[in-house]
Design an enzyme around this catalytic site. Structure first.
Site, PDB file in Angstrom:
ATOM      1  N   ARG A 101      95.221   3.839  14.480  1.00  0.00           N
ATOM      2  CA  ARG A 101      94.756   3.498  13.134  1.00  0.00           C
ATOM      3  C   ARG A 101      95.206   4.509  12.103  1.00  0.00           C
ATOM      4  O   ARG A 101      95.605   4.138  10.996  1.00  0.00           O
ATOM      5  CB  ARG A 101      93.227   3.368  13.143  1.00  0.00           C
ATOM      6  N   LYS A 136      99.113   8.869 -11.586  1.00  0.00           N
ATOM      7  CA  LYS A 136      98.069   7.920 -11.202  1.00  0.00           C
ATOM      8  C   LYS A 136      98.159   7.679  -9.696  1.00  0.00           C
ATOM      9  O   LYS A 136      98.716   6.688  -9.222  1.00  0.00           O
ATOM     10  CB  LYS A 136      98.208   6.621 -11.986  1.00  0.00           C
ATOM     11  N   LYS A 168      99.889  14.278 -24.949  1.00  0.00           N
ATOM     12  CA  LYS A 168      99.383  12.910 -25.021  1.00  0.00           C
ATOM     13  C   LYS A 168      98.552  12.723 -26.297  1.00  0.00           C
ATOM     14  O   LYS A 168      98.378  13.642 -27.086  1.00  0.00           O
ATOM     15  CB  LYS A 168      98.541  12.598 -23.774  1.00  0.00           C
ATOM     16  N   GLU A 197     103.989  12.117 -26.613  1.00  0.00           N
ATOM     17  CA  GLU A 197     103.704  10.689 -26.682  1.00  0.00           C
ATOM     18  C   GLU A 197     103.551  10.263 -28.139  1.00  0.00           C
ATOM     19  O   GLU A 197     102.827  10.899 -28.906  1.00  0.00           O
ATOM     20  CB  GLU A 197     102.424  10.391 -25.907  1.00  0.00           C
ATOM     21  N   ASP A 218     104.623   4.908 -26.236  1.00  0.00           N
ATOM     22  CA  ASP A 218     103.479   4.354 -25.526  1.00  0.00           C
ATOM     23  C   ASP A 218     103.035   3.024 -26.106  1.00  0.00           C
ATOM     24  O   ASP A 218     102.774   2.907 -27.310  1.00  0.00           O
ATOM     25  CB  ASP A 218     102.314   5.351 -25.577  1.00  0.00           C
TER      26      ASP A 218
END
Length: 282
Positions: A101, A136, A168, A197, A218
């Protein structure tokens, strides 16, 4: 292709096996399989996949049975058809069942990322745009998930917060504007490229005037992206992000941007169907 140099395979395998075996080990296999019993097994694809994580999967079996005979029949980055045999194993049955597994979970999930990534890469073929991954990723698994994205054909973007300056929207808001944020980043003399950004065309010239090395466009529609590409005119590389999926990525690439970043390739990739089938016992 070799695993990342800073990935500790032995530590990863030990932690994953400890999570699965607990303190009592595989009580079912120990109760039902005679000690010393051996199996010949094959790890098979049940759908077309791009492979990632074969060496890691093999390491789980070796950890519990150092004498296991393992034949790798594919390599990471290979695209294989349904029913393809990836690994052939001959070893201790109890150990093989105990490791099954952990090996499958790792291979299924990493190959799922590689398989989805390849679909995105194929979707922008011949456009000149390069697919990038993002941060992410599942906590604790970033190095492996980004490795899988690379096996699918993407390029790795930032691995961590310390290997690139990426300003950002929240940084911009805290600084009071794009130009001020870029000026502060350049004044910090990090030695790193400064990317910022922008989500409006009117932010582009102030960002460039302040010294931005690269722009992240963006959530811009394709028509706006084309306007940005024309305005920048190759002065700095352009990366598009936001709203990127298999239905939109080709139109985004056709605008002329240099890079497209997609969180979905790591964040939303489904595991692929790979199984371990026992061919015979002997």
């Amino acid at each position: 292709m070799a695993l990342p140099a800073d990935f500790d395979l032995d530590d990863f395998v030990a932690r994953v096996l400890a999570e699965d075996l607990g303190s009592g080990g595989d009580v079912t296999s120990n109760a039902t399989i005679p000690a010393g019993g051996r199996f010949l097994a094959e790890m098979n694809c049940r759908e077309p996949v791009v492979v990632a994580g074969l060496d890691i999967a093999a390491a789980f079996f070796r950890a519990l049975d150092p004498e296991v005979v393992i034949e790798l029949l594919a390599g990471d980055g290979n695209k294989v058809d349904s029913r393809a045999v990836l690994i052939r194993l001959d070893g201790d049955a109890r150990a093989m069942l105990a490791a099954e597994r952990s090996a499958l979970n790792t291979l299924q999930n990493l190959s799922g990322i590689a398989t989805l990534t390849r679909r995105y890469v194929d979707a922008i073929a011949s456009t000149g745009a390069t697919l990038l991954d993002t941060r992410k990723t599942l906590p604790g698994l970033r190095i492996l998930e980004k490795y899988a994205a690379q096996m699918g054909g993407a390029e790795n973007h930032r691995m961590r917060l310390d290997d690139g300056v990426l300003i950002k929207d929240n940084h911009v808001a805290a600084c009071g504007g794009v130009a001020e944020a870029v000026l502060r980043a350049r004044a910090a003399n990090t030695g790193l490229q400064v990317q910022v950004e922008v989500d409006r065309i009117d932010q582009i010239e102030p960002a460039l005037a302040a010294g931005a090395d690269r722009l992240l466009l963006d959530n811009m529609a394709p028509a706006v992206l084309r306007e940005a590409v024309t305005l920048v005119a190759h002065r700095v590389p352009l990366e598009a992000s936001g709203g990127v999926n298999l239905d939109t990525i080709r139109a985004i690439a056709d605008t002329g941007v240099d890079f497209i970043s997609a969180g979905r390739i790591t964040q939303s990739a489904p595991a692929v169907d790979i199984g371990l089938d026992y061919a015979m016992n002997h």
